[in-house]
Structure formats: C-alpha cells, structure tokens
Design an enzyme around this catalytic site. Sequence first.
Site, PDB file in Angstrom:
ATOM      1  N   ASP A   1       0.849  -1.194   0.000  1.00 48.28           N
ATOM      2  CA  ASP A   1       0.000   0.000   0.000  1.00 48.28           C
ATOM      3  C   ASP A   1       0.892   1.253   0.000  1.00 48.28           C
ATOM      4  OD1 ASP A   1      -2.350   1.596   2.252  1.00 48.28           O
ATOM      5  OD2 ASP A   1      -2.333   1.527   0.070  1.00 48.28           O
ATOM      6  N   ASN A   2       0.350   2.370  -0.445  1.00 41.41           N
ATOM      7  CA  ASN A   2       0.969   3.685  -0.305  1.00 41.41           C
ATOM      8  C   ASN A   2       2.270   3.868  -1.073  1.00 41.41           C
ATOM      9  OD1 ASN A   2       0.049   2.950   2.924  1.00 41.41           O
ATOM     10  ND2 ASN A   2      -1.008   4.561   1.777  1.00 41.41           N
TER      11      ASN A   2
HETATM   12  C1  LIG Z   1       5.114  -4.271  12.881  1.00 39.06           C
HETATM   13  C2  LIG Z   1       5.178  -2.823  12.588  1.00 39.06           C
HETATM   14  C3  LIG Z   1       4.028  -2.108  12.350  1.00 39.06           C
HETATM   15  C4  LIG Z   1       4.127  -0.738  12.090  1.00 39.06           C
HETATM   16  C5  LIG Z   1       2.909   0.013  11.821  1.00 39.06           C
HETATM   17  N1  LIG Z   1       1.724  -0.339  12.282  1.00 39.06           N
HETATM   18  N2  LIG Z   1       0.821   0.552  11.808  1.00 39.06           N
HETATM   19  C6  LIG Z   1       1.498   1.430  11.045  1.00 39.06           C
HETATM   20  C7  LIG Z   1       0.869   2.552  10.286  1.00 39.06           C
HETATM   21  C8  LIG Z   1       1.617   2.756   8.979  1.00 39.06           C
HETATM   22  N3  LIG Z   1       0.772   3.366   7.951  1.00 39.06           N
HETATM   23  C9  LIG Z   1       0.958   4.645   7.622  1.00 39.06           C
HETATM   24  O1  LIG Z   1       1.793   5.333   8.175  1.00 39.06           O
HETATM   25  C10 LIG Z   1       0.062   5.246   6.582  1.00 39.06           C
HETATM   26  C11 LIG Z   1       0.024   6.632   6.457  1.00 39.06           C
HETATM   27  C12 LIG Z   1      -0.823   7.245   5.507  1.00 39.06           C
HETATM   28  C13 LIG Z   1      -0.855   8.714   5.363  1.00 39.06           C
HETATM   29  C14 LIG Z   1      -0.706   9.530   6.483  1.00 39.06           C
HETATM   30  C15 LIG Z   1      -0.742  10.905   6.336  1.00 39.06           C
HETATM   31  C16 LIG Z   1      -0.945  11.469   5.073  1.00 39.06           C
HETATM   32  F1  LIG Z   1      -1.014  12.808   4.949  1.00 39.06           F
HETATM   33  C17 LIG Z   1      -1.099  10.667   3.963  1.00 39.06           C
HETATM   34  C18 LIG Z   1      -1.051   9.276   4.110  1.00 39.06           C
HETATM   35  C19 LIG Z   1      -1.650   6.443   4.704  1.00 39.06           C
HETATM   36  C20 LIG Z   1      -1.599   5.060   4.835  1.00 39.06           C
HETATM   37  O2  LIG Z   1      -2.392   4.253   4.048  1.00 39.06           O
HETATM   38  C21 LIG Z   1      -0.754   4.450   5.746  1.00 39.06           C
HETATM   39  O3  LIG Z   1      -0.731   3.071   5.796  1.00 39.06           O
HETATM   40  N4  LIG Z   1       2.809   1.117  11.044  1.00 39.06           N
HETATM   41  C22 LIG Z   1       5.376  -0.169  12.079  1.00 39.06           C
HETATM   42  C23 LIG Z   1       6.499  -0.952  12.345  1.00 39.06           C
HETATM   43  N5  LIG Z   1       6.395  -2.246  12.602  1.00 39.06           N
HETATM   44 MG   LIG Z   2      -1.727   2.269   4.088  1.00 38.62          MG
END
Ligand SMILES: Cc1cc(-c2n[nH]c(CCNC(=O)c3cc(-c4ccc(F)cc4)cc(O)c3O)n2)ccn1
Ligand SMILES: [Mg+2]
Length: 214
Positions: free
Chosen positions: A169-170
Amino acid sequence: TRSTRPQRLLRAVQKKAIKGDPQSVISTIDYFCRHSEWAMNVGDEKGAILDSVVCEVSPSTALELGTYCGYSTVRIARLLPPGTKLITLEFNPDYAAVARQIIEYSGLQDKICLVEGASGDLIPKMQELFGIKTFDFVFLDHWKDRYLPDIKLLEECQLLRKGSILLADNVICPGTPDYLEYVRNSPRYESKYFKSHLEYTKVEDGLEKSVFLG
Ligand SMILES: Cc1cc(-c2n[nH]c(CCNC(=O)c3cc(-c4ccc(F)cc4)cc(O)c3O)n2)ccn1
Ligand SMILES: [Mg+2]
C-alpha cells in the site's frame, strides 16, 4: 483526556456495525472515515483491489505488516478459505488494542493472529512462533521506510517461495521510492502497479503487486 482517533473509530463500529458481520464493520469504518474523520485505513477503493488479489491468490499462509485498526485485517480474513491463518504485526500497543476489539466485533478472530512488536524483530521469529515455512501472500502497510528492509529480511529468512505475492500500500502517497525501485528492477521480482487514490481522497496513490520469482 480526549479519546484517540482509533478509539473514536472503534466506538463508531460498536454503535453502528452488526456484530459478527465483517462487511458491516468494513462499511461502517469507510462511512466514518469519509464523513466524520479521515483515518489511514486502506479504504474502499484500494480495498477492492486488495480483495481481488487475495481472492486470486487464495493464500494458505498470509502476513500483514501494519494492522492499525484492523480494517485491512478484516478485509483479508473475510476472504480466506477455512483453516487458513492471517498473521498481522502491529508496533503501536494502542492501535493493537483497538484492532483486537474491531477484529473480535467482526467475528473473524479465529482466522487472525495479531502480534505486537516491530516487524524487524518479529519476521525472523515467524518459523519458531508459528511453524510457518513460507508465506503465500504478504500485505505491506506499515512504516513506509520499513518496506524495503523487511522484504529483504523475508528473503533472508527464506519466508518467500517461488510465486509468493507481495502487495504494498501507499507506494505513491506517502510513498516508498526505495522499495518501488527495488521490486521494479530486481530480477527476482515481477511487479505491477495498480493506480488508485489515497484512502477517502482524490490524491493519487496505488498498490504495487510483486511476484517473488525465487
Ligand atoms: C510491525 C510494525 C508495524 C508498524 C505500523 N503499524 N501501523 C502502522 C501505520 C503505517 N501506515 C501509515 O503510516 C500510513 C500513512 C498514511 C498517510 C498519512 C498521512 C498522510 F497525509 C497521507 C497518508 C496512509 C496510509 O495508508 C498508511 O498506511 N505502522 C510499524 C512498524 N512495525
Ligand atoms: Mg496504508
């Protein structure tokens, strides 16, 4: 103190969704994020692409990196054949606590194993913790700077086999440029980009689907 965004999302699910009905949990979250408060779930547009890849792969073993509130966890698990397990890793204990409740509300807890910790620490333990040999399907949705190191770790730990599918994703927003460069140029992967939009917005984003060639 003020509730957190994941807690407000959970409250909406408990108030509006039908217990034991994964589709109503998904629809409730999408409605809440479109009309009340944006949240970083994969969302309905990219979620439909995720659904089609999961159905195509029909994995026996699946890994999700980044549970957040469990939206994509429920999306994936609702499509898995009986007897298959989805392992999902979440770093943030507050996200994990909300995700456990949303997963339970959907009734899919028997297909899902949520593990708290950092992907870099947990991936090398997959064999010993779960007796997993290889993953048929991996959904990458965690810290964007961890995508590349973590697939290299999956390779090193021999957790990928010829034909394993990675869906990320992303790859445009927030963006994972080093990961994209790697999977698009490595002879060990065949990659395809699915153009879409950042969840609940008109901003471009997309999913990258990569087949590990062994
Ligand atoms: C096991 C493990 C797990 C993690 C972990 N767990 N949960 C996450 C969250 C991560 N996801 C994102 O940061 C994310 C951000 C945006 C976004 C934000 C702001 C904007 F302006 C525009 C887009 C959009 C998305 O779709 C995203 O998925 N990391 C980390 C490390 N180790
Ligand atoms: Mg995402």
